[in-house]
Design an enzyme around this catalytic site. Structure first.
Site, PDB file in Angstrom:
ATOM      1  N   THR A   1      -9.850  53.859  35.551  1.00 30.33           N
ATOM      2  CA  THR A   1      -8.989  53.731  36.722  1.00 30.33           C
ATOM      3  C   THR A   1      -8.535  55.099  37.233  1.00 30.33           C
ATOM      4  OG1 THR A   1      -7.017  53.499  35.340  1.00 30.33           O
ATOM      5  CG2 THR A   1      -8.149  51.458  36.017  1.00 30.33           C
TER       6      THR A   1
ATOM      7  N   ARG B   1      -2.495  58.192  42.188  1.00 31.51           N
ATOM      8  CA  ARG B   1      -3.804  57.689  42.628  1.00 31.51           C
ATOM      9  C   ARG B   1      -4.543  56.924  41.529  1.00 31.51           C
ATOM     10  NH1 ARG B   1      -5.837  62.951  44.343  1.00 31.51           N
ATOM     11  NH2 ARG B   1      -7.778  62.129  43.537  1.00 31.51           N
ATOM     12  N   ASN B   2      -3.953  56.809  40.344  1.00 31.40           N
ATOM     13  CA  ASN B   2      -4.591  56.016  39.297  1.00 31.40           C
ATOM     14  C   ASN B   2      -4.486  54.542  39.692  1.00 31.40           C
ATOM     15  OD1 ASN B   2      -4.924  54.478  36.726  1.00 31.40           O
ATOM     16  ND2 ASN B   2      -5.223  56.553  35.938  1.00 31.40           N
ATOM     17  N   LEU B   3      -5.563  53.813  39.522  1.00 31.29           N
ATOM     18  CA  LEU B   3      -5.633  52.425  39.978  1.00 31.29           C
ATOM     19  C   LEU B   3      -5.143  51.391  38.959  1.00 31.29           C
ATOM     20  CD1 LEU B   3      -9.149  52.615  41.671  1.00 31.29           C
ATOM     21  CD2 LEU B   3      -6.914  52.578  42.799  1.00 31.29           C
ATOM     22  N   PHE B   4      -4.748  51.819  37.763  1.00 30.23           N
ATOM     23  CA  PHE B   4      -4.420  50.867  36.704  1.00 30.23           C
ATOM     24  C   PHE B   4      -3.389  49.836  37.149  1.00 30.23           C
ATOM     25  CE2 PHE B   4      -1.916  49.303  33.173  1.00 30.23           C
ATOM     26  CZ  PHE B   4      -2.902  48.766  32.371  1.00 30.23           C
TER      27      PHE B   4
END
Length: 146
Positions: free
Chosen positions: A123, A17-20
């Site tokens: 993120t 789920r990290n947006l990086f």
């Protein structure tokens, strides 16, 4: 510092789920579905790279707020900037990275040589208070800097 999922995987931003990587796909056209080593190679080819503010620290969870202050060991940014004098911009993924850099690294730098520092919204999935579109707009600075 990388979170637990990233440390286990041996990859930056491995939490699903990290947006990086989603942001890197949007702003630098990095293929987020590519294997990790290819994503990193794509970043480098576009003039960007990854590095932690901290060389090491102790914490029980993935939360930056759980970092034990007495355990902080910063990375050698003076050596990095000396080895790579073409670095003109540093972007921080979250407020904790930025504040830790300013407290533990910046005072020891002989000169920042005109390097521009950008504080970007984290993120991390733990940073859910800022809408996706607003975060992405802030991260577009990476494309202008690369």
């Amino acid at each position: 510092m990388p979170g637990i999922a990233s440390l286990r995987a041996g990859e930056y931003y491995a939490h699903p789920r990290n947006l990086f990587w989603r942001f890197m796909e949007a702003v630098l056209a990095v293929d987020m579905s590519a294997p990790y080593d290819q994503r990193v190679a794509q970043l480098l080819a576009r003039g960007a790279s990854l590095w932690d503010v901290l060389k090491s620290c102790t914490r029980e969870t993935s939360l930056d707020s759980d970092i034990v202050p007495s355990s902080i060991v910063p990375n050698d940014f003076a050596g990095l900037f000396e080895a790579y004098p073409s670095i003109r911009t540093v972007c921080f993924n979250g407020a904790k990275a930025a504040s830790t850099f300013r407290k533990h690294v910046l005072p020891g730098l002989p000169d920042s040589n005109g390097i521009v520092f950008h504080d970007l919204p984290s993120t991390s999935p733990a940073n859910a208070s800022i809408p996706f579109d607003k975060k992405l707009a802030a991260w577009e600075v990476v494309a202008r800097a690369a």
